[in-house]
Design an enzyme around this catalytic site. Structure first.
Site, mmCIF file in Angstrom:
data_model
loop_
_atom_site.group_PDB
_atom_site.id
_atom_site.type_symbol
_atom_site.label_atom_id
_atom_site.label_comp_id
_atom_site.label_asym_id
_atom_site.label_seq_id
_atom_site.Cartn_x
_atom_site.Cartn_y
_atom_site.Cartn_z
ATOM 1 N N ASN A 74 0.719 -1.186 0.045
ATOM 2 C CA ASN A 74 0.137 0.027 -0.084
ATOM 3 C C ASN A 74 1.018 1.137 0.104
ATOM 4 O OD1 ASN A 74 -1.702 1.991 0.536
ATOM 5 N ND2 ASN A 74 -2.316 1.386 2.414
ATOM 6 N N LYS B 30 0.232 4.113 -0.168
ATOM 7 C CA LYS B 30 -0.390 5.419 0.187
ATOM 8 C C LYS B 30 -0.122 6.790 -0.803
ATOM 9 C CE LYS B 30 -0.200 3.488 4.738
ATOM 10 N NZ LYS B 30 -0.338 3.599 5.949
ATOM 11 N N HIS C 12 -9.601 1.061 4.487
ATOM 12 C CA HIS C 12 -8.273 1.082 5.316
ATOM 13 C C HIS C 12 -8.448 2.206 6.564
ATOM 14 C CE1 HIS C 12 -4.347 2.511 6.156
ATOM 15 N NE2 HIS C 12 -3.806 1.618 5.550
ATOM 16 N N GLU D 195 -7.168 4.539 7.606
ATOM 17 C CA GLU D 195 -6.880 6.239 7.267
ATOM 18 C C GLU D 195 -8.154 6.914 6.655
ATOM 19 O OE1 GLU D 195 -3.053 5.805 5.273
ATOM 20 O OE2 GLU D 195 -2.437 5.186 7.101
ATOM 21 N N GLU E 92 -5.537 -4.994 10.397
ATOM 22 C CA GLU E 92 -4.302 -3.861 10.627
ATOM 23 C C GLU E 92 -4.842 -3.201 11.799
ATOM 24 O OE1 GLU E 92 -2.389 -2.694 6.626
ATOM 25 O OE2 GLU E 92 -4.010 -1.477 6.883
ATOM 26 N N GLY F 210 2.128 2.568 10.674
ATOM 27 C CA GLY F 210 3.145 3.606 10.547
ATOM 28 C C GLY F 210 3.871 4.010 11.888
ATOM 29 N N SER G 91 3.344 -2.044 10.302
ATOM 30 C CA SER G 91 4.768 -2.112 10.734
ATOM 31 C C SER G 91 5.467 -3.338 10.351
ATOM 32 C CB SER G 91 4.974 -1.598 11.977
ATOM 33 O OG SER G 91 4.497 -0.166 12.334
HETATM 34 P P1 PGA Z 1 2.760 0.382 7.901
HETATM 35 O O1 PGA Z 1 1.204 0.534 6.987
HETATM 36 O O2 PGA Z 1 3.346 -0.862 7.098
HETATM 37 O O3 PGA Z 1 3.670 1.522 7.205
HETATM 38 O O4 PGA Z 1 2.342 0.237 9.277
HETATM 39 C C1 PGA Z 1 0.539 -0.406 6.777
HETATM 40 C C2 PGA Z 1 -0.872 0.195 6.017
HETATM 41 O O5 PGA Z 1 -1.236 1.059 6.239
HETATM 42 O O6 PGA Z 1 -1.360 -0.557 4.989
#
Ligand code: PGA
Length: 249
Positions: A9, A11, A94, A96, A166, A172, A211
């Site tokens: 992903n 982003k 997601h 976000e 997640e 993140g 992460s």
């Molecule tokens: P990250 O993001 O691996 O940077 O924690 C995962 C995601 O948001 O899909």
């Protein structure tokens, strides 16, 4: 045996020049891998993904999709448009999108349905916040997010979909769920599905995201209900992403 999937992903990151390097490196590095690999760049770069990755083992997808077929929905992108650009996957729900753009369970379920109508495989993202985990509400939240899709689309819809667990507190942040914490929630999701249809539960791929790095992927992917990963930050670094793909292999 469920084939593992590693999906990147991206982003809102990248440029034509950066993506060209990243896509070329991924393309060169996945040869012979036995897992499924996909990248999800921002919308404007789907054409670039398509022209670079067509005919390779790497699939591509989008990070969201409109719930509508077409019409006066300024700035939205439909599932048939994504299919036009060869997308195989699309992320829906997601955290976000849920947290920053107000996407509700009902809206996410509508996006999931729209994706499937166009032949795309939705990757349904679910997960709890830290406050929810601390309040002992992890299963409640994750089941609510999952059940909304099952109610709207039916349990069989999960045969042509992927779920990504997640935990919001792990996205993140550099804080990963422990392999045991991930396995516990993955197993709970699978049991929830199995209570309705054991066959669907058996084939459903449940990815872990939050992460994931080359250093922790092995232990996470070693859990029996973890069928791969949804990778954010580490998906932007070709050697890290490929190292994670090799673990999933
Ligand atoms: P990250 O993001 O691996 O940077 O924690 C995962 C995601 O948001 O899909």
């Amino acid at each position: 045996m469920r084939k593992k999937l590693v999906a990147g992903n991206w982003k809102m990151h990248g440029s034509l020049a950066q993506n060209a390097m990243l896509l070329d490196a991924i393309k060169a590095g996945v040869d012979g891998l036995g897992c499924d690999v996909a990248v999800c760049p921002p919308y404007p770069y789907l054409a670039q993904a398509q022209s670079t990755l067509s005919g390779t083992a790497v699939a591509w997808g989008a990070q969201s999709v409109s719930e509508h077929v077409d019409g006066a929905f300024t700035a939205e992108v439909s599932a048939t448009m994504l299919a036009d650009f060869g997308c195989r996957y699309v992320l829906v729900g997601h955290s976000e999108r849920r947290a920053m753009y107000g996407e509700t369970d009902v809206l996410v379920a509508a996006k999931f349905a729209a994706a499937q109508r166009a032949g795309l495989l939705p990757i349904l993202c679910v997960g709890e916040t830290l406050a929810e985990r601390e309040a002992g509400m992890t299963d409640l939240v994750v089941f609510r997010q999952l059940d909304a899709v099952v109610e709207a689309c039916g349990i069989q819809a999960l045969r042509e979909a992927v779920v990504a667990y997640e935990p919001v507190w792990a996205i993140g942040t550099g804080v990963t769920a422990s392999p045991a914490q991930a396995q516990e929630v993955h197993a709970a999701i699978r049991s929830r599905v199995a209570a309705v249809d054991g066959g669907v539960a058996g084939v459903l791929r449940i990815l872990y995201g939050g992460s994931v790095k080359p250093q922790n992927a092995e232990e996470l992917f070693g859990q029996c209900d973890v069928d791969g990963g949804l990778i954010g930050g580490a998906a932007l670094v070709a050697e890290d992403f490929l190292a994670i793909c090799r673990v999933a292999n």
